[in-house]
Design an enzyme around this catalytic site. Structure first.
Site, PDB file in Angstrom:
ATOM      1  N   ARG A  37      -1.079 -11.612  11.891  1.00 32.49           N
ATOM      2  CA  ARG A  37      -1.496 -10.285  11.425  1.00 32.49           C
ATOM      3  C   ARG A  37      -2.432 -10.395  10.228  1.00 32.49           C
ATOM      4  O   ARG A  37      -3.383  -9.634  10.093  1.00 32.49           O
ATOM      5  CB  ARG A  37      -0.266  -9.437  11.066  1.00 32.49           C
ATOM      6  CG  ARG A  37       0.534  -8.983  12.272  1.00 32.49           C
ATOM      7  CD  ARG A  37       1.911  -8.508  11.873  1.00 32.49           C
ATOM      8  NE  ARG A  37       1.877  -7.299  11.095  1.00 32.49           N
ATOM      9  CZ  ARG A  37       2.905  -6.862  10.364  1.00 32.49           C
ATOM     10  NH1 ARG A  37       4.021  -7.576  10.303  1.00 32.49           N
ATOM     11  NH2 ARG A  37       2.815  -5.745   9.699  1.00 32.49           N
ATOM     12  N   LYS A  39       0.829  -1.218   0.000  1.00 33.66           N
ATOM     13  CA  LYS A  39       0.000   0.000   0.000  1.00 33.66           C
ATOM     14  C   LYS A  39       0.856   1.259   0.000  1.00 33.66           C
ATOM     15  O   LYS A  39       0.585   2.197  -0.756  1.00 33.66           O
ATOM     16  CB  LYS A  39      -0.927   0.019   1.228  1.00 33.66           C
ATOM     17  CG  LYS A  39      -1.904  -1.124   1.305  1.00 33.66           C
ATOM     18  CD  LYS A  39      -2.827  -0.991   2.496  1.00 33.66           C
ATOM     19  CE  LYS A  39      -2.119  -0.974   3.825  1.00 33.66           C
ATOM     20  NZ  LYS A  39      -1.421  -2.259   4.144  1.00 33.66           N
TER      21      LYS A  39
END
Length: 224
Positions: A168, A13
């Site tokens: 995660r 990202k």
């Protein structure tokens, strides 16, 4: 237009946000970067955030939104901006839209498999001295285990261990699924496969943005 980039840790990202920022001439905004900047400056908001961080607590939404508001109200955000990894849940998304509903909103998720994330992140190395980032798959240092910038030792972060990465990823999927459904129902959600090289992923994202820019322009003209 504002662009919201979603994706699990390690999906790329931040890299794509930087490329889009240069291409579109609008700023990239990361709440993590904003919090670190406020803490470094010692501002009133930064002092509050630092107390939370030092106690090992999550920074609450009130602080995050206050810092975001300060950033988004700057002149360079008037033409649009790119949000890197925010919002993280539906409550944040709804609150954010109520606060900032003056621009068209486009949400793009970079989709990467769990195994691919493990492959990428276990190959990441950080300079112990200056913090420069490398990846043994995509961006190797010129000299093994030495930073190109300062010559410091390269290390693997504690959270780049396989078991931590997989945890995660599962947390991301659990927390983000309702958020994706929320944006899907709004009709502004798109997904791109993040399994290609950086330039190909960028081209996929940019094609979506160009298409929607035309759509937004046509929709606006209908009201003129």
């Amino acid at each position: 237009m504002r662009i919201i980039l979603l994706g699990p840790p390690g999906a790329g990202k931040g890299t794509q946000a930087e490329l889009l920022s240069k291409k579109l001439g609008i700023p990239k905004i990361s709440t993590g970067d904003l919090l670190r900047d406020e803490i470094a400056k010692g501002s009133e908001l930064g002092i509050k955030a630092k107390k939370k961080v030092e106690k090992g607590e999550l920074v609450d939404d009130e602080l995050v939104f206050a810092i975001l508001k300060n950033r988004i109200e700057r002149d360079d955000c008037k033409k649009g901006y790119i949000l890197d990894g925010f919002p993280r849940n539906v409550a944040q998304a709804e609150r954010f839209y109520k606060m900032f509903n003056d621009q068209e909103e486009l949400v793009i998720e970079i989709s990467v498999s769990e195994d691919e994330l493990v492959r990428r992140l276990t190959s990441r190395r950080i300079c112990k001295k200056c913090g420069a980032t490398y990846n043994l798959l995509f961006f190797k240092p010129r000299v093994e285990n030495k930073c190109d910038v300062c010559g410091g030792e390269l290390i693997r972060r504690d959270d780049d261990r396989e078991e931590v990465i997989r945890k995660r990823f599962r947390v991301y999927e659990k927390e983000t699924k309702p958020l994706i459904n929320y944006y899907y129902k709004k009709g502004n959600y798109f997904r791109v496969a993040g399994d290609a090289d950086i330039n190909e992923i960028f081209n996929r994202i940019y094609a979506i943005i160009k298409s929607n820019m035309r759509r937004f322009a046509e929709r606006k003209s209908d009201y003129l």
